[in-house]
Design a protein around this motif. Structure first.
Motif, PDB file in Angstrom:
ATOM      1  N   LEU A 114      -3.001  -2.703  -8.868  1.00 38.55           N
ATOM      2  CA  LEU A 114      -3.807  -3.892  -8.587  1.00 38.55           C
ATOM      3  C   LEU A 114      -5.035  -3.977  -9.488  1.00 38.55           C
ATOM      4  CD1 LEU A 114      -3.579  -3.840  -4.698  1.00 38.55           C
ATOM      5  CD2 LEU A 114      -2.523  -5.497  -6.241  1.00 38.55           C
ATOM      6  N   GLN A 115      -5.530  -2.849  -9.918  1.00 33.73           N
ATOM      7  CA  GLN A 115      -6.701  -2.801 -10.788  1.00 33.73           C
ATOM      8  C   GLN A 115      -6.379  -3.322 -12.194  1.00 33.73           C
ATOM      9  OE1 GLN A 115      -8.226   1.226 -11.789  1.00 33.73           O
ATOM     10  NE2 GLN A 115      -9.969   0.631 -10.516  1.00 33.73           N
ATOM     11  N   ASN A 116      -5.152  -3.068 -12.644  1.00 32.68           N
ATOM     12  CA  ASN A 116      -4.787  -3.379 -14.025  1.00 32.68           C
ATOM     13  C   ASN A 116      -3.811  -4.539 -14.220  1.00 32.68           C
ATOM     14  OD1 ASN A 116      -6.285  -1.224 -15.341  1.00 32.68           O
ATOM     15  ND2 ASN A 116      -4.893   0.130 -14.240  1.00 32.68           N
ATOM     16  N   HIS A 117      -3.260  -5.062 -13.126  1.00 31.08           N
ATOM     17  CA  HIS A 117      -2.246  -6.112 -13.261  1.00 31.08           C
ATOM     18  C   HIS A 117      -2.430  -7.171 -12.183  1.00 31.08           C
ATOM     19  CE1 HIS A 117      -0.119  -3.542 -16.095  1.00 31.08           C
ATOM     20  NE2 HIS A 117      -0.384  -2.550 -15.258  1.00 31.08           N
ATOM     21  N   GLU A 118      -2.257  -8.418 -12.583  1.00 32.79           N
ATOM     22  CA  GLU A 118      -2.310  -9.518 -11.626  1.00 32.79           C
ATOM     23  C   GLU A 118      -0.985  -9.594 -10.871  1.00 32.79           C
ATOM     24  OE1 GLU A 118      -3.547 -13.246 -13.448  1.00 32.79           O
ATOM     25  OE2 GLU A 118      -4.789 -12.146 -14.876  1.00 32.79           O
TER      26      GLU A 118
ATOM     27  N   PRO B 111      -7.024  -5.741  -2.738  1.00 33.79           N
ATOM     28  CA  PRO B 111      -7.979  -5.987  -3.830  1.00 33.79           C
ATOM     29  C   PRO B 111      -7.237  -6.389  -5.106  1.00 33.79           C
ATOM     30  CG  PRO B 111      -7.606  -3.638  -3.563  1.00 33.79           C
ATOM     31  CD  PRO B 111      -6.829  -4.323  -2.478  1.00 33.79           C
ATOM     32  N   GLY B 112      -7.932  -7.022  -6.015  1.00 29.72           N
ATOM     33  CA  GLY B 112      -7.334  -7.383  -7.301  1.00 29.72           C
ATOM     34  C   GLY B 112      -7.132  -8.872  -7.426  1.00 29.72           C
TER      35      GLY B 112
ATOM     36  N   ASN C  96       0.700   4.656  -6.478  1.00 28.94           N
ATOM     37  CA  ASN C  96      -0.536   4.276  -7.199  1.00 28.94           C
ATOM     38  C   ASN C  96      -0.832   2.777  -7.125  1.00 28.94           C
ATOM     39  OD1 ASN C  96      -0.674   6.970  -7.890  1.00 28.94           O
ATOM     40  ND2 ASN C  96      -0.041   6.664  -9.999  1.00 28.94           N
ATOM     41  N   TYR C  97      -0.659   2.200  -5.939  1.00 25.76           N
ATOM     42  CA  TYR C  97      -0.835   0.757  -5.792  1.00 25.76           C
ATOM     43  C   TYR C  97      -2.240   0.298  -6.193  1.00 25.76           C
ATOM     44  CZ  TYR C  97      -3.643   0.964  -1.536  1.00 25.76           C
ATOM     45  OH  TYR C  97      -4.658   1.178  -0.641  1.00 25.76           O
ATOM     46  N   GLU C  98      -3.254   1.146  -5.978  1.00 26.56           N
ATOM     47  CA  GLU C  98      -4.630   0.756  -6.346  1.00 26.56           C
ATOM     48  C   GLU C  98      -4.743   0.545  -7.852  1.00 26.56           C
ATOM     49  OE1 GLU C  98      -3.898   3.770  -4.955  1.00 26.56           O
ATOM     50  OE2 GLU C  98      -5.106   4.105  -3.166  1.00 26.56           O
ATOM     51  N   LEU C  99      -4.137   1.445  -8.614  1.00 20.21           N
ATOM     52  CA  LEU C  99      -4.142   1.357 -10.071  1.00 20.21           C
ATOM     53  C   LEU C  99      -3.366   0.121 -10.530  1.00 20.21           C
ATOM     54  CD1 LEU C  99      -5.264   3.066 -12.400  1.00 20.21           C
ATOM     55  CD2 LEU C  99      -3.072   4.257 -12.479  1.00 20.21           C
TER      56      LEU C  99
ATOM     57  N   THR D  59       0.823  -1.219   0.000  1.00 20.85           N
ATOM     58  CA  THR D  59       0.000   0.000   0.000  1.00 20.85           C
ATOM     59  C   THR D  59       0.855   1.268   0.000  1.00 20.85           C
ATOM     60  OG1 THR D  59      -0.200  -0.105   2.407  1.00 20.85           O
ATOM     61  CG2 THR D  59      -1.984  -1.095   1.116  1.00 20.85           C
TER      62      THR D  59
END
Length: 191
Positions: A122-126, A143-144, A117-120, A113
């Motif tokens: 996790l949203q776009n990459h496994e 999440p992700g 931009n850790y959220e981005l 965390t």
């Protein structure tokens, strides 16, 4: 193509890195593993790093016989310090047909965390997470799409290798033969 990005300073690369990458290539859906040699991890002290081109050469020597492995100096030309999200944005733009995933040790999950931009990310990459000594991945709630990969636990570390070389220990079985030979010829890590 689905590519696993294995970021690291690889200071130096060792059999643990290669065993993890080999496991990821053979036991997951990742088709290639790219070793992304980082010029400077924002969370590490830059002074202890071997020169970028030497660490890249050690990676190239170590993986040259395994076609699923690639050495990448992609971060060498990006602004410093390098951040994973920026590298991924650049790679996505340059290689739009590839799907990029991250390979990380479970020790990175507790501080994930703090990544830019850790959220981005996790949203776009496994994430493909391998076990590290003393860290429990089941305690982390991110999440992700996160794959906890049952790779063998590797307790060898680059810091152990650097210290052993400094202490004049012969440790040829902890590194690929070509990398060990290069380190000895160049007298790396001896002081």
């Amino acid at each position: 193509m689905k590519i696993g990005l294995f970021f690291g300073s690889f200071n130096p690369i060792h059999i643990g890195h290669l065993a993890i990458a080999n496991f990821m290539a053979e036991y997951t859906d990742l088709e290639e593993i790219w070793f992304v040699v980082s010029p400077h991890n924002p969370l590490k002290n830059k002074a202890s790093l071997l020169a970028d081109h030497h660490r890249l050469e050690l990676v190239k020597l170590s993986i040259e016989t395994y076609p699923q492995f690639k050495a990448s100096n992609i971060e060498f030309g990006l602004p410093q310090p390098s951040f994973t999200i920026d590298t991924l944005s650049y790679l996505k733009e340059k290689h739009s047909k590839h799907q990029f995933s991250l390979i990380v040790g479970s020790d990175n999950l507790s501080s994930f965390t703090k990544w830019k931009n850790y959220e981005l990310l996790l949203q776009n990459h496994e994430l493909y997470v391998y076990p590290r000594p003393g860290f429990k991945d089941e305690d982390v709630n991110l999440p992700g799409i996160i794959h906890i990969v049952p790779a063998p636990l590797m307790e060898v570390s680059s810091s152990f290798i650097r210290q052993a070389i400094k202490e004049k220990k012969e440790i040829p079985f902890f590194l690929p033969a070509q990398a060990y030979q290069y380190i000895k010829e160049m007298h790396f890590y001896e002081k």
